[in-house]
Design an enzyme around this catalytic site. Structure first.
Site, short mmCIF file in Angstrom:
data_model
loop_
_atom_site.label_atom_id
_atom_site.label_comp_id
_atom_site.label_asym_id
_atom_site.label_seq_id
_atom_site.Cartn_x
_atom_site.Cartn_y
_atom_site.Cartn_z
N ASP A 169 -1.52 -1.35 -5.97
CA ASP A 169 -2.22 -0.21 -5.38
C ASP A 169 -2.62 0.74 -6.53
O ASP A 169 -1.76 1.31 -7.20
CB ASP A 169 -1.27 0.50 -4.39
CG ASP A 169 -1.97 1.64 -3.66
OD1 ASP A 169 -3.07 2.05 -4.10
OD2 ASP A 169 -1.40 2.13 -2.68
N ALA A 201 0.85 -1.20 0.00
CA ALA A 201 0.00 0.00 0.00
C ALA A 201 0.88 1.24 0.00
O ALA A 201 2.04 1.20 0.40
CB ALA A 201 -0.91 -0.01 1.21
N CYS A 202 0.29 2.30 -0.45
CA CYS A 202 0.90 3.61 -0.44
C CYS A 202 1.40 3.94 0.97
O CYS A 202 0.67 3.65 1.92
CB CYS A 202 -0.21 4.58 -0.83
SG CYS A 202 0.37 6.18 -1.18
N PRO A 203 2.58 4.45 1.22
CA PRO A 203 3.55 5.01 0.26
C PRO A 203 4.61 4.04 -0.23
O PRO A 203 5.52 4.43 -0.93
CB PRO A 203 4.23 6.09 1.12
CG PRO A 203 4.28 5.49 2.49
CD PRO A 203 3.03 4.66 2.61
N SER A 206 0.33 7.11 3.62
CA SER A 206 1.34 8.16 3.44
C SER A 206 1.20 9.26 4.48
O SER A 206 2.20 9.86 4.90
CB SER A 206 1.22 8.77 2.05
OG SER A 206 1.29 7.75 1.10
#
Lengths: 75, 375
Positions: free
Chosen positions: A40, A13-15, B78
């Site tokens: 993703d 998953a992000c990041p 993030s």
């Protein structure tokens, strides 16, 4: 397209896809190509924007089922 | 320093209480430009997380000390990373739990008023998307209007109020968001009502809405009177509840009017839109409280977080209702159509039962702002 290095970022998953892409690009010489495989869906816009901001060239992109594949040429 | 997780509901309350929040949005520029958390007390700064991987030092001087700093990204990952980096650099920060994905799915119930026999009318405000849906409660029964696909919120809310959902209505076939109407009706065994002219291509059973028909919710009779009001779609239907509230669907908003082109017929339907607004609505009592199915800008929101205004006031203030000349109106509507919503064709087909996207695909289809109005 032939890549000099393949990065498997599937399931991440992000990041993480971009964090790993950045590290992988560091190991390449200018002109060499990195293939990134990610699942993703957010990676599409993010990697495109990241290439633009870092100056690396997004040479090609395909959508193979659920897997997004990017070819990035190091600047 | 600490990192705090803020849920969408908590952020919504801060916006409603006019509390200053500094949103550090770490999504890419394009997504940020497309849609973001909005509010009168919100300040934004956008810097993509991938430009912060080497450090957040450059960011520190621009972060305010006297208000909440909220780091926001698409799905949370993030923003947690950036929040941790800021915390290590000595700052107290929060991140948005679940990211913009959760923000887009948060529904905030706001009470609109009471109805006869101890009943209540609630507006469900979908902050991240501008969708408004309604629940009418009376004597242990509930009716839903323009429900979103986040169906558990309504089911839980009705349960808390000890009410059974008996009727589910959609004012029209939606093109900007996926309707939860059919799914809820199936789950709680309620009747799903749709305007037949919008439903010619649907692949499921529904109860056709007929103008002038009344429905009863609870043991007290509450007239939900449908009013055929085409213009946004061919079937668009408004509801008048107890001669007090006018649920206007996507025909009339607080600061704008509906767009006639999402089913592809701007030229044909602009005449219907004109007639609905300037004749049918004009003939209604000015004291009716207009409750639309969307809001577009935060200025449309009242201080209590609700979106509502008397019809008479809209006839004085809403710029879409001030155009005397029919030709000028036609030109205004057809020349100022905003870009069509993301994936609106897929959304329409999903609402007709022709596509069965999974939850993740539904989310993606709905990403971005709604664009149902002409301003």
């Amino acid at each position: 397209m032939k890549a000099d290095l393949v990065l498997n970022a599937k399931g991440l998953a992000c990041p993480m896809p971009i964090v790993k892409t950045k590290k992988a690009i560091h190991t390449l010489e200018p002109g060499q190509v990195l293939e990134v495989q990610a699942t993703d869906q957010g990676a599409k816009n993010d990697l495109t924007a990241w290439c633009k901001s870092t100056g690396n060239e997004l040479v090609d992109f395909t959508n193979q089922g659920d897997v997004l594949v990017f070819w990035i040429k190091k600047s | 320093m600490t990192v705090k997780a803020l849920a969408s509901g908590e952020v919504t309350k801060k916006i409603l209480h006019q509390e200053n929040v500094f949103v550090l949005d770490v999504r890419n520029e394009r997504d940020f430009k497309d849609w973001k958390i909005e509010g009168a007390s919100i300040t934004h700064h956008n810097v993509p997380y991938f430009e912060l991987l080497d450090g957040v030092e450059d960011l520190l001087p621009i972060l305010p000390n006297d208000q909440e700093v909220l780091v926001v990204c698409a799905k949370e990952g993030s923003s947690v990373m950036v929040a941790d980096m800021l915390s290590e650099a000595g700052r107290d920060v929060a991140y948005l739990k679940g990211g913009m994905k959760a923000w887009s799915e948060h529904l905030e119930p706001v009470k609109i008023g009471n109805v006869t026999g101890g009943g209540e009318l609630y507006q469900f405000v979908r902050m991240g998307k501008g969708c408004l849906s309604y629940m009418l409660l009376s004597q242990g029964e509930a009716a839903l209007f323009d429900a979103t696909r986040i169906i558990d919120v309504y089911i839980d809310f009705a349960q808390q109020k000890k009410a059974t959902i008996t009727h589910v209505f959609d004012t029209h076939l939606h093109a900007d968001h996926i309707s939860g109407g059919r799914a809820i009706a199936e789950k709680v065994n309620a009747t799903y009502h749709l305007p037949p002219k919008d439903a010619t291509d649907v692949l499921f059973n529904y109860e056709p809405l007929v103008e002038g028909q009344t429905y009863t919710i609870g043991s007290t009779t509450i007239a939900i009177q449908p009013l055929y009001s085409p213009g946004h779609t061919l079937g668009s239907t408004s509801f008048i509840i107890e001669n007090t509230y006018l649920l206007s669907g996507d025909i009339l908003f607080i600061d704008s009017i509906g767009r006639p082109d999402l089913a592809g017929k701007a030229e044909d339907w602009v005449g219907d839109l004109r007639e609905t607004l300037y004749e049918r609505y004009k003939a209604l009592a000015p004291s009716l409280i207009v409750l639309p199915a969307h809001f577009m800008i935060m200025e449309e929101m009242n201080e209590d977080g609700s979106i509502q205004k008397p019809l008479g006031q809209l006839f004085k203030e809403n710029h879409g209702l001030q155009v005397e000349n029919e030709l000028t109106f036609r030109q205004m509507v057809t020349n100022h159509l905003p870009p069509q919503p993301n994936a609106y064709q897929d959304i329409r087909e999903t609402n007709m039962g022709k596509q069965q996207p999974d939850e993740e695909q539904q989310r993606t289809m709905e990403i971005g702002p709604n664009r149902c109005a002409v301003r």
